[in-house]
Design an enzyme around this catalytic site. Structure first.
Site, PDB file in Angstrom:
ATOM      1  N   ALA A 178       0.572  -1.670   0.021  1.00 52.10           N
ATOM      2  CA  ALA A 178      -0.211   0.048   0.187  1.00 52.10           C
ATOM      3  C   ALA A 178       1.086   1.050  -0.105  1.00 52.10           C
ATOM      4  CB  ALA A 178      -0.883  -0.352   1.041  1.00 52.10           C
ATOM      5  N   ASP A 179       1.699   1.240   0.532  1.00 53.68           N
ATOM      6  CA  ASP A 179       2.855   2.430   0.820  1.00 53.68           C
ATOM      7  C   ASP A 179       3.268   2.850  -0.265  1.00 53.68           C
ATOM      8  OD1 ASP A 179       2.556   3.616   3.668  1.00 53.68           O
ATOM      9  OD2 ASP A 179       2.900   1.529   4.206  1.00 53.68           O
ATOM     10  N   LEU A 180       4.270   1.855  -1.369  1.00 52.80           N
ATOM     11  CA  LEU A 180       4.457   1.979  -2.532  1.00 52.80           C
ATOM     12  C   LEU A 180       4.440   1.927  -3.455  1.00 52.80           C
ATOM     13  CD1 LEU A 180       7.111  -1.577  -1.273  1.00 52.80           C
ATOM     14  CD2 LEU A 180       7.737   0.973  -1.410  1.00 52.80           C
TER      15      LEU A 180
END
Length: 403
Positions: A178-180
């Protein structure tokens, strides 16, 4: 270390001020830095980015251990530590924003406003500024103020319900996806805003979130829900819409195959003595409905082969196939090196270290000359460039206890 305007790359000459921490924003900043932008990372005094403390593993001297997590998302940047609640910190930040092309922040909604750097205020300082803002759940709506951490969002956005051995075994993806993805979407949005600025002369605000980034990659599982009215569930290492496609046992291990067309199915069946037109096997739709029978049939014929022999036979038959590599095998793989996916940098404490490299390559139009930036800088030590940045802004060193 200093990323100056002499740095080559498509974004050479652009200045990015990276106020973000953890992973989504720093990943976006690193992508822009890989493209040649000068990225100045602003960190909290004393502790720096949260990820400097995330580990083990830590490497380097015991008195100054370095987090490998931090090193994964901060190459090609400079570091300055600023207390953004102090007069000095705000003065330095104003100087940076006046000169910047892009600013990245991933605070909760409202934090930048309380610091005195709302988007309105930033655009008054610099009308050409592109502002990238990343949150967990979005900037508005009933849950906008929730803290957004990757695994929480993997669950909330449905990804974990699709990942695992079965519907009662939800699993997180093995990297903070999700962050990436939010970082990648953010960098993509920044580039679009910079292109538009060439025509309008004005910057704008780009917003994305971990929630939006995960829902944006639901792909066919999303339309399966919204259009067909079905609720997908995890089903392990086999494709939900194609068969045979997935991980299969063989005589001494496992292999993966992708039989993604009827032509490939005919070739596969011929190579392994299967009847391609047998009931339950004649079309992809039949094979998906008969998935258990297809898996059993494939693993029966695979049982007579070792993995190395089997992969060669699959290749000879034109069937896409591969093995499951550990990460040490990946980074020792000649194909990875050939794509520039491992880069060496000189770290001030660790010496030469290797980092996973950037995913893009560039070539001159009309010929095969590669123009990809191949020289990279190590992730910075905390405040490593603080004095040089202050001098570049025409400011002196901060006095102890300055407010």
């Amino acid at each position: 270390m200093s990323r100056t305007d002499s740095t080559q790359g498509p974004l050479s000459g652009h200045l990015v001020v990276d106020l973000s921490r953890a992973l989504a924003g720093p990943h976006a900043g690193m992508m822009l830095a890989d493209l040649g932008a000068r990225v100045i990372k602003v960190e909290n005094p004393g502790t720096g980015d949260d990820t400097r403390g995330w580990g083990p593993p830590f490497v380097g001297p015991a008195e100054d251990p370095q987090s490998t997590y931090f090193m994964a998302c901060n190459r090609n940047k400079e570091s300055i530590s600023l207390d953004l609640k102090s007069g000095d910190g705000q003065s330095v930040l104003r100087g940076l924003l006046e000169r910047a092309d892009v600013v990245i922040e991933n605070f909760r909604p409202g934090v930048m406003d309380r610091l005195g750097f709302s988007t309105v205020a930033m655009h008054e300082l610099n009308p050409r500024l592109v502002v990238l803002s990343i949150t967990g759940f979005g900037h508005d709506g009933p849950e906008s103020r929730r803290s957004g951490y990757d695994q929480i969002l993997q669950g909330e956005a449905g990804l974990m319900s699709l990942t695992g051995s079965g519907p009662n075994d939800p699993q997180r993806v093995g990297v903070p996806i999700a962050d990436l993805l939010a970082g990648m979407n953010g960098a993509f949005g920044v580039l679009a805003a910079l292109v538009e600025r060439d025509g309008t002369g004005r910057g704008q605000v780009v917003r994305t979130s971990l929630l939006a980034s995960l829902i944006g990659v639901h792909a066919f599982q999303g339309t399966r829900t919204t259009v067909a009215g079905e609720v997908p569930q995890a089903q392990g290492n086999h494709h939900p819409s194609i068969a045979p496609y997935g991980l299969f046992a063989c005589g001494d291990g496992i292999v993966q195959i992708s039989v993604g067309s009827e032509k490939l199915w005919s070739s596969f069946a011929a190579a392994f003595g299967l009847d391609p037109a047998a009931p339950g096997f004649a079309s992809n739709a039949e094979r998906v409905r008969n998935r258990a029978g297809v898996i059993a049939a494939v693993e029966r014929v695979f049982a007579g082969y070792g993995a190395v022999e089997l992969l060669q036979k699959l290749d000879d038959a034109g069937i896409p196939a591969g093995k499951v590599r550990s990460l040490d095998e990946v980074y020792a793989w000649e194909q990875v090196a050939s794509q520039g996916l491992l880069v060496d940098v000189d770290h001030p404490l660790l010496g030469k270290v290797s980092l996973p490299g950037p995913p893009l390559r560039f070539f001159a139009a009309g010929d095969a000359a590669e123009t990809t930036v191949t020289e990279h800088d190590a992730p910075p030590l905390l405040d490593e460039d603080g004095q040089a940045i202050r001098e570049w802004l025409g400011l002196g060193a901060v006095a102890a206890g300055a407010k």
